[in-house]
Motif scaffolding. Sequence first.
Motif, PDB file in Angstrom:
ATOM      1  N   ARG A  73     -93.053  85.381 -51.195  1.00 44.40           N
ATOM      2  CA  ARG A  73     -94.076  84.687 -50.393  1.00 44.40           C
ATOM      3  C   ARG A  73     -93.512  84.158 -49.080  1.00 44.40           C
ATOM      4  O   ARG A  73     -94.263  83.862 -48.157  1.00 44.40           O
ATOM      5  CB  ARG A  73     -94.687  83.530 -51.172  1.00 44.40           C
ATOM      6  N   LEU A  74     -92.187  84.021 -49.008  1.00 41.79           N
ATOM      7  CA  LEU A  74     -91.567  83.538 -47.775  1.00 41.79           C
ATOM      8  C   LEU A  74     -91.389  84.653 -46.758  1.00 41.79           C
ATOM      9  O   LEU A  74     -91.124  84.390 -45.590  1.00 41.79           O
ATOM     10  CB  LEU A  74     -90.203  82.901 -48.075  1.00 41.79           C
TER      11      LEU A  74
ATOM     12  N   HIS B 141     -99.381  82.006 -41.703  1.00 41.55           N
ATOM     13  CA  HIS B 141     -98.456  81.989 -42.836  1.00 41.55           C
ATOM     14  C   HIS B 141     -97.989  80.566 -43.126  1.00 41.55           C
ATOM     15  O   HIS B 141     -97.909  80.155 -44.294  1.00 41.55           O
ATOM     16  CB  HIS B 141     -97.267  82.914 -42.553  1.00 41.55           C
TER      17      HIS B 141
ATOM     18  N   LEU C 297     -88.883  77.205 -43.901  1.00 38.89           N
ATOM     19  CA  LEU C 297     -88.623  78.151 -44.991  1.00 38.89           C
ATOM     20  C   LEU C 297     -87.371  77.747 -45.764  1.00 38.89           C
ATOM     21  O   LEU C 297     -87.327  77.831 -46.993  1.00 38.89           O
ATOM     22  CB  LEU C 297     -88.470  79.569 -44.449  1.00 38.89           C
TER      23      LEU C 297
ATOM     24  N   LEU D 105     -98.460  78.491 -46.636  1.00 42.14           N
ATOM     25  CA  LEU D 105     -97.365  77.817 -47.332  1.00 42.14           C
ATOM     26  C   LEU D 105     -97.655  76.323 -47.498  1.00 42.14           C
ATOM     27  O   LEU D 105     -97.377  75.743 -48.557  1.00 42.14           O
ATOM     28  CB  LEU D 105     -96.046  78.036 -46.601  1.00 42.14           C
TER      29      LEU D 105
ATOM     30  N   ILE E 143     -93.513  78.696 -54.892  1.00 36.92           N
ATOM     31  CA  ILE E 143     -93.460  79.647 -53.776  1.00 36.92           C
ATOM     32  C   ILE E 143     -92.255  80.545 -54.008  1.00 36.92           C
ATOM     33  O   ILE E 143     -91.117  80.088 -53.967  1.00 36.92           O
ATOM     34  CB  ILE E 143     -93.364  78.916 -52.423  1.00 36.92           C
TER      35      ILE E 143
ATOM     36  N   ILE F  50     -88.135  75.055 -48.184  1.00 34.39           N
ATOM     37  CA  ILE F  50     -88.809  75.592 -49.373  1.00 34.39           C
ATOM     38  C   ILE F  50     -87.763  76.192 -50.308  1.00 34.39           C
ATOM     39  O   ILE F  50     -87.781  75.939 -51.517  1.00 34.39           O
ATOM     40  CB  ILE F  50     -89.877  76.634 -48.997  1.00 34.39           C
TER      41      ILE F  50
END
Length: 161
Positions: free
Chosen positions: A151-152, A133, A91, A137, A147, A94
């Motif tokens: 969305r995280l 999830h 995460l 992603l 993203i 991202i």
Amino acid sequence: MISRDRDTAGRARNDRPRDRLGRPLPPGSAGVARIPDDLELGPQQTLTFAQQLLDDGLAFNAHEVLEAAWKNGPVAERMLWQGLAQYAVGLTHIQRGNAKGAGTLLRRASERLGSYPANAQQHDVDRAGLIAHAHELLDALDAGDAITEERLRTRLCREPT
């Protein structure tokens, strides 16, 4: 030669302040609060703290909390905690715009989390939800989709019924 910060055992550490995505800032800068290197919490406290950090958009700090559990927890649970820490780092990548790093870490996290027997209920971690999830992603990353922070957002544990 520049010397590195070291702890009392001589291990390298970096005491520089960091931004909310975990990137080092220049010495003397104001950064977000750091997670202590010697953090030791019980499993539920770890998950609660990490969830709060994720909810606040601080995936890097959540990773540090989960990494402490991985390194300090029971040997039998290390793969679980490692998978959770890798998920949080995915995460983080991202958030930093590093699609390649995110993909690598999310795949590793999925493999680690998926390596447990389907009937294992360790600490109510929602392994199936986290794996799903991560794959959502990964699909978005592969498609080049943007993203958003929303969305995280995810839950580490199953909601009580």
